[in-house]
Design an enzyme around this catalytic site. Structure first.
Site, PDB file in Angstrom:
ATOM      1  N   ALA A  33       0.875  -1.181  -0.089  1.00  0.00           N
ATOM      2  CA  ALA A  33      -0.058   0.076  -0.059  1.00  0.00           C
ATOM      3  C   ALA A  33       1.061   1.386   0.050  1.00  0.00           C
ATOM      4  O   ALA A  33       0.336   2.341  -0.295  1.00  0.00           O
ATOM      5  CB  ALA A  33      -0.947   0.024   1.327  1.00  0.00           C
ATOM      6  N   GLY A 134     -17.820 -12.680  -1.742  1.00  0.00           N
ATOM      7  CA  GLY A 134     -16.796 -12.651  -0.724  1.00  0.00           C
ATOM      8  C   GLY A 134     -15.333 -12.657  -1.324  1.00  0.00           C
ATOM      9  O   GLY A 134     -15.141 -11.360  -1.737  1.00  0.00           O
ATOM     10  N   LYS A 205     -26.225  -9.334  -5.719  1.00  0.00           N
ATOM     11  CA  LYS A 205     -24.788  -9.004  -6.308  1.00  0.00           C
ATOM     12  C   LYS A 205     -25.090  -9.171  -7.797  1.00  0.00           C
ATOM     13  O   LYS A 205     -24.061  -8.585  -8.506  1.00  0.00           O
ATOM     14  CB  LYS A 205     -24.369 -10.661  -5.602  1.00  0.00           C
TER      15      LYS A 205
HETATM   16  N1  HSE Z   1     -25.289 -15.450   2.757  1.00  0.00           N
HETATM   17  C1  HSE Z   1     -24.458 -15.410   1.472  1.00  0.00           C
HETATM   18  C2  HSE Z   1     -24.435 -16.853   0.884  1.00  0.00           C
HETATM   19  C3  HSE Z   1     -23.064 -14.821   2.010  1.00  0.00           C
HETATM   20  O1  HSE Z   1     -24.748 -17.710   1.275  1.00  0.00           O
HETATM   21  O2  HSE Z   1     -23.635 -16.700  -0.021  1.00  0.00           O
HETATM   22  C4  HSE Z   1     -23.071 -13.434   1.936  1.00  0.00           C
HETATM   23  O3  HSE Z   1     -23.461 -12.673   0.837  1.00  0.00           O
END
Ligand code: HSE
Length: 436
Positions: A33, A134, A205
């Site tokens: 960084a 994630g 998402k």
């Molecule tokens: N609850 C989500 C999942 C993870 O089962 O992939 C967080 O978005």
């Protein structure tokens, strides 16, 4: 140079992971960084639990506004979730000229336009790598790695809970309700699993990916959202016999008339890599004109996988905080004045192939009446499977795979077929994607 100072709003699973990853890898992160990144304040209603995680390393407060009010804090990490207080705090942090990092897909999918506009006006950054899949750096890939490309479609398994449930249903032939209970017992599904099993989390998402892929505003309200609660183990079994797996896919696809944005159970050829993503893992396939097909696979949830994405955003902001805002990577990949007004298409206009299961009377002429109805609607059949009637039974399952058609046409054909006296139960329709 002084370390950049970070305040965490909420120190649950992801916040704890972020604290530990930053501390464990601090030397490497500083090397990357260009300066240190230090969490100096944490806000959490459970002060005692927060203190147990961070010890004396930083100040712990119950009131998140103490972080927003602190002029020393450069970056606010919002890990509260939801649209309520999280939205107020994010907007207030932006107004105070602080950069924001968030894992809150719901907030950005619904209020992203307002939040990104506020950030643009104030010249601050909003990082949200952790909001989609994630630990998989899919935002970075779409926004930067693939920036040379015209993106054609993005399709992802972007909810681990539902992928775990579908994997178990297939492996055990068990019904949805039974597997859901088991998933809750094992901690894969929340006590209230609605957002996951109804496809809402995946649609948040997919909405964010559609914006970045095609340079359109975030439009969660226009997404088609369908979960897995109605899916039957029988269809998973028949799909398998025909060489397919059923996955809950988030799809964003560019068409001539506009953008398809949808989440629903989908048949995928079993030999595609993404069809073999099992358990709680996530994967996203991107089809783009120059590079072709690329696949991104990894953990879509969990403390350190999600922290990996949060810290990546912290490093990006640390590197770029002093750069001229005009020359930073735009939040939604395209500069605000270069965004597209391509509409999100209605489901009637969406083009896919289909899996149909019809419970029919086992008598002369049934197959012909059904195939005639499809032909009358210009829907071409790809494959047919008819189970032998059980001993003494005068009815059977007829499975039909079709070639691509628009959904509006398919719905009209289905409505007509449903009126046939030899069709004995509601017809099951599942969309199919070759992902070729
Ligand atoms: N609850 C989500 C999942 C993870 O089962 O992939 C967080 O978005």
């Amino acid at each position: 140079m002084n370390a950049i100072k970070v305040g965490l709003l909420g120190i649950g699973t992801v916040g704890g992971g972020t604290f530990h990853v930053l501390r464990r890898n601090q030397e490497e992160i500083k090397g990357r960084a260009g300066r240190g990144i230090e969490i100096t304040m944490v806000a959490d209603l459970d002060v005692a639990r927060a203190k147990a995680i961070v010890g004396d390393a930083c100040e712990v407060v119950a009131d998140a506004r103490a972080i927003i009010d602190n002029p020393e804090i450069d970056i606010v990490v919002e890990l509260i979730g939801g649209y309520g207080i999280a939205k107020e705090l994010v907007l207030e942090a932006i107004r105070r000229g602080k950069h924001v990092v968030t894992a809150n897909k719901a907030l950005l999918a619904v209020h992203g336009t307002e939040i990104f506009a506020a950030a643009h006006t104030k010249g601050v950054m909003v990082g949200f790598e952790a909001a989609v899949a994630g630990g998989i750096p899919i935002i970075k890939a779409l926004r930067e790695g693939l920036t040379a490309n015209r993106i054609e479609w993005v399709a992802g398994i972007i909810n681990g809970t539902t992928n775990f449930i579908l994997s178990e249903m297939r492996a055990k032939g068990a019904p949805f309700a039974e597997v859901l209970k088991e998933a809750q017992r094992l901690g894969y599904a929340e006590a209230d699993p609605t957002f996951d099993i109804e496809g809402i989390d995946a649609a948040h998402k997919a909405t964010l990916m559609s914006a970045i892929a095609f340079g359109i505003p975030v439009q969660f309200d226009k997404a088609h959202v369908e979960g897995i609660t109605q899916l039957q183990a029988t269809d998973i079994k028949y799909a398998e016999q025909l060489g397919y797996r059923i996955k809950l896919l988030g799809v964003a696809r560019r068409r001539e008339q506009g953008i398809e944005l949808r989440v629903h159970p989908t048949l995928i050829p079993a030999n595609r890599l993404i069809a073999n993503v099992e358990g709680a893992m996530n994967a996203v396939v991107v089809q783009a004109d120059a590079v072709g097909t690329t696949l991104y696979y990894g953990k879509g949830a969990g403390a350190e996988p999600t922290a990996s994405a949060v810290v990546a955003d912290l490093v990006d902001i640390t590197r770029l905080a002093t750069a001229d805002p005009e020359h930073r990577v735009p939040h939604l990949a395209f500069r605000p004045d270069a965004m597209s007004s391509a509409p999100i298409l209605s489901m009637d206009q969406v083009r896919t192939s289909f899996y149909l299961r019809l419970r029919v009377a086992d008598e002369a002429g049934v197959l012909s009446r059904i195939t005639t109805t499809l032909a009358e609607h210009d829907i071409s059949i790809d494959a047919v499977l008819q189970r032998e009637s059980a001993e003494g039974e005068r009815q059977t399952d007829l499975i039909i795979l079709t070639h691509d058609t628009v959904e509006g046409r398919m719905n009209k054909a289905l409505a007509q077929m449903q009126t046939l006296s030899s069709v004995l139960a509601p017809i099951v329709k599942i969309r199919k994607e070759e992902l070729a």
